[in-house]
Design a protein around this motif. Structure first.
Motif: not given
Length: 410
Positions: A219-222, A214, A127, A124, A100, A212
């Motif tokens: 936002i669609d991230s980790e 959302e 985010d 992140q 990462y 995961k």
């Protein structure tokens, strides 16, 4: 050996079990640090790998804790947040940095009560900037990746409440009090930073639980939760013991009803011969008699000649499902609310209050021309400016308070 005498080197060789003529191989000087790290950079004395049961248990704990954290974040952002699909792996911080290599917001939290250990939450930086923008009343689009002090404070407040809800959920699951320390938030560029956190070394094995995340199309991230191995296994042990305790309580034998001692039934008294008259016949109806038998060697009584009727139930009818009435906001329109306009506030000691007299001036915590606060039942709702309407004061609403401002006011 010369002249039948052993030299010191030969004596040392014999005490070590080595013949003097045998070739000696030098033993490298291996320190603890060298032995702990193998050639591939991973710890050679790492903890035993997680079993599938431990992984499943940690995933379940993550689902429970992050579910409550998602609910808290949804309330703060005003958007639906879902955190699902946990993936549990054993890594090192060096491996995480390699996989990462982007800027991350690191939230460091320490368990202080119930569980002792450290825990970090990694999100992140991009985010985190979106979350800060939503908390400050923005729409989460066209957001800069850089987080200034105000936005870091907003994200820190969100992470603080999220981790607080996580500790509350764990307390309920483990049936014991679990407290955490205030989180420490900082930005780390994984590609260039030497150290990600001061909690663990680069080669120390850690457990990474990735989820995961959302946020309603924004936002669609980790998001990652990183735990030391000992804390992870303590969580697994705590959940296992709690489940075992609940199972034992549910299978405890129910107390048996008290058994009455055997008793010999007394002989029924002889009925007196009474000739009932026609007028008194209905009033002299006797109750039905029952016979009680006691079997030898059995303390339970058997009752016979008891009238038994079949149970009668209301017949079930199949009809259209009942319609659910939506909440009628009209029922609340007449509920009175107190609206207060706060020009400012100040804190004074008792001595200062006693020194007040007619003509005294109290300096407030707001600047001249700054918007006043509009409170509804003591809760911040909006900000506005003071106006005059027909010789009466009024307030023109200029801004509705954001969730962050409401949270700070609480």
């Amino acid at each position: 050996m010369a002249d039948g005498m052993l030299s010191q080197e030969e004596i040392d060789a014999l005490t070590k079990g080595i013949t003097p003529d045998a070739p000696q191989t030098s033993t490298p000087n291996i320190t603890n640090t060298d032995a702990a790290v193998a050639a591939d950079g991973k710890p050679s004395n790492a903890a035993p790998p997680l079993t599938e049961i431990e992984k499943d248990t940690l995933g379940e704990i993550g689902n429970i804790s992050m579910g409550s954290a998602a609910t808290t974040l949804s309330l703060l952002l005003g958007h639906k947040v879902s955190i699902t699909t946990p993936n549990v792996t054993m890594d090192t911080m060096a491996d995480i940095k390699t996989h990462y290599p982007i800027p991350y917001l690191i939230v460091g939290v320490s368990y202080t009560t119930g569980i002792i250990g450290n825990n970090i939450l990694a999100i992140q930086a991009r985010d985190a900037a979106v979350i800060a923008d939503l908390m400050m009343g923005g729409n989460g689009t066209n957001v800069s990746d850089e987080l200034d002090e105000i936005r870091q404070s907003a994200v820190s407040e969100a992470m603080n409440q999220m981790m607080g809800s996580v500790s509350t959920s764990l307390s309920q699951v483990f049936d014991k009090k679990i407290d955490i320390s205030p989180p420490k938030v900082h930005i780390v560029d994984m590609a260039t930073a030497d150290e990600v956190t001061d909690f663990w070394t680069q080669t120390e094995p850690v457990i990474r639980i990735s989820f995961k995340m959302e946020v309603e199309g924004i936002i669609d991230s980790e998001i990652m939760q990183i735990l030391p191995v000992d804390v992870s296994r303590e969580l697994v042990r705590g959940l296992t013991e709690s489940a075992k305790k609940s199972a034992e309580q549910s299978t405890l034998p129910q107390p048996e009803p008290a058994v009455q001692p055997e008793s010999t039934p007394a002989p029924a008294p002889a009925a007196a011969a009474v000739s009932p008259s026609p007028s008194s016949a209905p009033a002299q109806q006797t109750a039905p008699t029952y016979q009680v038998h006691t079997q030898p060697g059995n303390s339970q009584n058997i009752v016979s000649n008891v009238p038994v009727q079949p149970a009668q139930f209301t017949p079930l009818t199949v009809g259209p499902p009942a319609t659910v009435n939506n909440a009628n906001i009209g029922l609340l329109l007449n509920v009175p609310l107190d609206i207060t306009v706060e020009l400012g506030s100040a804190k004074k000691s008792i001595k200062d209050i006693l020194d007040l007299s007619s003509g005294s001036i109290i300096e407030l915590d707001k600047l001249a021309g700054e918007p006043v606060d509009v409170l509804v039942n003591g809760k911040l709702l909006a900000k506005g400016e003071v106006v005059v309407i027909d010789e009466n004061f009024g307030v023109r609403i200029t801004d509705i308070a954001s969730p962050l401002e409401v949270t700070r006011s609480l």
